[in-house]
Motif scaffolding. Structure first.
Motif, short mmCIF file in Angstrom:
data_model
loop_
_atom_site.label_atom_id
_atom_site.label_comp_id
_atom_site.label_asym_id
_atom_site.label_seq_id
_atom_site.Cartn_x
_atom_site.Cartn_y
_atom_site.Cartn_z
N THR A 113 42.79 82.83 -37.79
CA THR A 113 41.84 83.65 -38.54
C THR A 113 42.40 84.08 -39.89
OG1 THR A 113 40.31 85.51 -38.41
CG2 THR A 113 42.55 85.91 -37.63
N THR A 114 41.50 84.20 -40.86
CA THR A 114 41.87 84.74 -42.17
C THR A 114 41.24 86.10 -42.39
OG1 THR A 114 40.00 83.58 -43.20
CG2 THR A 114 42.13 82.44 -43.19
N SER A 115 40.61 86.65 -41.37
CA SER A 115 39.98 87.97 -41.48
C SER A 115 41.05 89.06 -41.46
CB SER A 115 39.01 88.19 -40.31
OG SER A 115 39.73 88.45 -39.11
N PRO A 116 40.73 90.25 -41.98
CA PRO A 116 41.66 91.37 -41.82
C PRO A 116 41.86 91.67 -40.34
CG PRO A 116 39.93 91.90 -43.41
CD PRO A 116 39.53 90.62 -42.74
N VAL A 117 43.09 91.96 -39.95
CA VAL A 117 43.42 92.24 -38.55
C VAL A 117 43.92 93.67 -38.43
CG1 VAL A 117 44.83 91.62 -36.56
CG2 VAL A 117 43.98 89.83 -38.08
N TYR A 118 43.30 94.45 -37.54
CA TYR A 118 43.69 95.84 -37.29
C TYR A 118 44.29 95.94 -35.90
CZ TYR A 118 41.03 96.89 -41.46
OH TYR A 118 40.58 96.91 -42.76
N ILE A 119 45.49 96.47 -35.83
CA ILE A 119 46.23 96.55 -34.58
C ILE A 119 46.30 97.99 -34.12
CG2 ILE A 119 48.43 96.12 -33.43
CD1 ILE A 119 48.94 93.89 -35.44
N ALA A 120 45.83 98.25 -32.91
CA ALA A 120 45.90 99.59 -32.31
C ALA A 120 46.84 99.52 -31.11
CB ALA A 120 44.50 100.06 -31.89
N PRO A 121 48.13 99.84 -31.30
CA PRO A 121 49.09 99.74 -30.19
C PRO A 121 48.84 100.79 -29.12
CG PRO A 121 50.20 99.81 -32.35
CD PRO A 121 48.77 100.23 -32.55
N ALA A 122 49.26 100.46 -27.90
CA ALA A 122 49.19 101.42 -26.79
C ALA A 122 50.27 101.04 -25.79
CB ALA A 122 47.81 101.41 -26.14
N MET A 123 51.17 101.98 -25.51
CA MET A 123 52.27 101.70 -24.57
C MET A 123 53.02 103.00 -24.29
SD MET A 123 54.68 99.69 -27.30
CE MET A 123 53.21 98.96 -28.06
N ASN A 124 54.00 102.92 -23.41
CA ASN A 124 54.87 104.05 -23.09
C ASN A 124 55.61 104.51 -24.34
OD1 ASN A 124 58.02 104.50 -22.41
ND2 ASN A 124 56.73 105.63 -20.97
N VAL A 125 55.87 105.81 -24.45
CA VAL A 125 56.51 106.37 -25.63
C VAL A 125 57.86 105.73 -25.92
CG1 VAL A 125 57.48 108.30 -24.26
CG2 VAL A 125 57.23 108.51 -26.75
N GLY A 163 52.00 107.07 -28.06
CA GLY A 163 51.79 105.79 -27.41
C GLY A 163 50.39 105.63 -26.86
N ARG A 164 49.62 106.73 -26.87
CA ARG A 164 48.25 106.67 -26.35
C ARG A 164 47.33 106.00 -27.35
NH1 ARG A 164 45.36 112.31 -25.26
NH2 ARG A 164 45.30 112.24 -27.54
N LEU A 165 46.53 105.06 -26.89
CA LEU A 165 45.59 104.37 -27.76
C LEU A 165 44.69 105.36 -28.47
CD1 LEU A 165 44.45 101.55 -28.65
CD2 LEU A 165 42.75 101.84 -26.82
N GLU A 166 44.55 105.17 -29.78
CA GLU A 166 43.67 106.04 -30.55
C GLU A 166 42.25 105.98 -29.98
OE1 GLU A 166 42.90 108.67 -32.06
OE2 GLU A 166 44.18 108.32 -33.81
N GLU A 167 41.51 107.07 -30.16
CA GLU A 167 40.17 107.15 -29.59
C GLU A 167 39.24 106.12 -30.24
OE1 GLU A 167 39.37 108.88 -26.90
OE2 GLU A 167 41.50 109.37 -26.91
N PRO A 168 38.30 105.56 -29.48
CA PRO A 168 37.40 104.50 -30.00
C PRO A 168 36.71 104.87 -31.31
CG PRO A 168 37.17 104.67 -27.63
CD PRO A 168 38.07 105.80 -28.05
N GLU A 169 36.20 106.10 -31.41
CA GLU A 169 35.50 106.50 -32.64
C GLU A 169 36.41 106.43 -33.85
OE1 GLU A 169 35.66 108.22 -29.88
OE2 GLU A 169 33.62 108.62 -29.15
N ARG A 170 37.67 106.87 -33.66
CA ARG A 170 38.61 106.87 -34.78
C ARG A 170 39.00 105.45 -35.17
NH1 ARG A 170 39.63 108.23 -39.53
NH2 ARG A 170 41.80 108.07 -40.14
N ILE A 171 39.16 104.57 -34.20
CA ILE A 171 39.48 103.17 -34.49
C ILE A 171 38.39 102.55 -35.35
CG2 ILE A 171 39.70 100.86 -33.46
CD1 ILE A 171 41.16 102.21 -31.11
N ILE A 172 37.14 102.78 -34.97
CA ILE A 172 36.02 102.22 -35.73
C ILE A 172 35.94 102.85 -37.11
CG2 ILE A 172 33.51 101.93 -35.78
CD1 ILE A 172 33.61 101.98 -32.69
N ASP A 173 36.18 104.15 -37.18
CA ASP A 173 36.13 104.84 -38.49
C ASP A 173 37.19 104.28 -39.44
OD1 ASP A 173 34.05 106.44 -37.69
OD2 ASP A 173 35.30 108.18 -37.22
N VAL A 174 38.40 104.03 -38.94
CA VAL A 174 39.47 103.50 -39.79
C VAL A 174 39.07 102.14 -40.35
CG1 VAL A 174 41.82 102.58 -39.79
CG2 VAL A 174 41.34 104.77 -38.70
#
Length: 398
Positions: A113-125, A163-174
């Motif tokens: 892909t050549t589209s912009p890629v947004y990464i939202a990590p989620a894992m143990n601290v 390490g907690r995944l950002e909330e869905p609304e905030r991910i979309i807003d970003v």
């Protein structure tokens, strides 16, 4: 934002995969067309049928499952996407994409892909703080990927921390905020050259003359020009800053090297911003070996280096030429004089005698003078914010 934008959502195998369901649902509600790729691990947490029902599109889990014989699925998806979101992005997924692996449907598509890629990590601290994960994040940043930082809070493993995944609304807003910025690109199609940092002039094998420039202001100007759509070349003296992604960086050491590099690229540029602090003098003789300590005083004969800004002003054809003046006494007087003598279109005057502005600081305050007799003062703030305001002024002038 364009409500018909195509969003490709990559879901990897972490407990936060359940939040990806909400991301899918909310994207569809906002009018996006959403297609989901799941890793094998992700299917252990959420059924593909769930994402199919929410997105109203087929869900992709197997690189060898070609749903349409007329198309290669991972290439078709890669081309289809206007934006790609990875949520959640596990430590395992980060490691694979940072190293260019393509061993399943998601990683194969990401390479294509050549589209912009947004990464939202989620894992143990502790996983998020591991040196390997940090190194992979730095690698992905150098590739130009965007990050949506995880939040602090209670984790599924029982720990409390980052390490907690950002909330869905905030991910979309970003993603939407970034899209708005990408749509405003008044420098699209323009070629911009920026110089930054100090130069070094050697005395012997050990010693040299230089100055206090950190390069932070020039780098901020280059990155801001990139964000405004320009094709940017950054000619950088020796600095400790990370190379910005999406910018062609040409490293130089001496004033002569910077002179030759800038003049060689000058004809094809539309805008040149010379923010580098170039040495005005260099030793007449440069000793190959280390000079030994003497009992008495040491005198070093100096000679002028070639004036880069003067040469650019004399050779100017179509270019919009911006200089910098770092002054301690009567900065505006010397700034106006420099602008006239060197045939500049604008000059950025920096009073380095004041606290928290100038060399090696993270903040700056400047006066912008133009050949059209405009005078704008940019108050003390981060160098990134100064760079954005500077481009706003220059764009109005041009």
């Amino acid at each position: 934002m364009n409500q018909t934008e195509n969003v490709l959502l990559g879901v990897s195998g972490g407990i936060a995969a359940y939040k990806a369901c909400a991301i899918t649902s909310k994207l569809v509600q906002r009018g996006y067309d959403v297609k989901v790729i799941m890793t094998e691990g992700a299917t252990e947490f959420v059924s593909p049928l769930t994402f199919q029902a929410l997105s109203r599109n087929p869900v992709y889990t197997d690189a060898f499952d070609e749903k349409n014989p007329e198309k290669i699925a991972h290439i078709d998806l890669a081309d289809w996407a206007d934006v790609t979101i990875l949520a959640p992005a596990t430590a395992h997924l980060l490691g694979r994409i940072a190293n260019g692996l393509a061993d399943d449907m998601l990683t194969t598509t990401l390479l294509a892909t050549t589209s912009p890629v947004y990464i939202a990590p989620a894992m143990n601290v502790h996983m998020y703080d591991h040196p390997a994960v940090k190194a992979n994040l730095q690698t992905l940043d150098s590739y130009g990927y965007h990050f949506i930082e995880p939040g602090d809070g209670y984790l599924a493993c029982g720990y409390v921390g980052k390490g907690r995944l950002e909330e869905p609304e905030r991910i979309i807003d970003v993603v939407e905020e970034h899209k708005t910025k990408r749509q405003y690109q008044p420098l699209s199609g323009k070629r911009v050259l920026v110089t930054a940092g100090p130069t070094i002039e050697s005395i012997d094998a050990v010693r040299y003359f230089t100055n206090h420039s950190s390069g932070k202001m020039g780098y901020a100007i280059a990155e801001s020009a990139r964000d405004l759509g320009a094709s940017v070349t950054l000619v950088s003296g020796p600095v400790t800053l990370e190379k910005p992604h999406g910018i062609t960086v040409k490293d130089v050491t001496t004033a002569e090297e910077m002179y030759n590099t800038v003049l060689n690229d000058y004809d094809e540029q539309d805008i040149v911003v010379k923010a580098a602090a170039v040495a005005d003098y260099k030793p007449v003789e440069q000793v190959e070996n280390k000079m030994k300590k003497q009992s008495g005083p040491l005198s070093i004969e100096m000679k002028r280096t070639r004036d880069i800004l003067q040469a650019l002003g004399e050779r100017k054809t179509k270019q919009y030429l911006v200089g910098f003046a770092a002054e301690t006494d009567e900065p505006l007087v010397y700034g106006r004089d420099k602008m006239a003598r060197k045939h500049l279109d604008a000059i950025v005057v920096n009073d380095i005698s004041r606290d928290e502005q100038g060399f090696k600081t993270d903040t700056n305050a400047v006066d912008v003078l133009t050949a059209q007799e405009r005078h704008e003062t940019i108050p003390l703030q981060s160098k990134e914010a100064v760079a954005k305001q500077l481009w706003s002024i220059l764009l109005e002038e041009m």
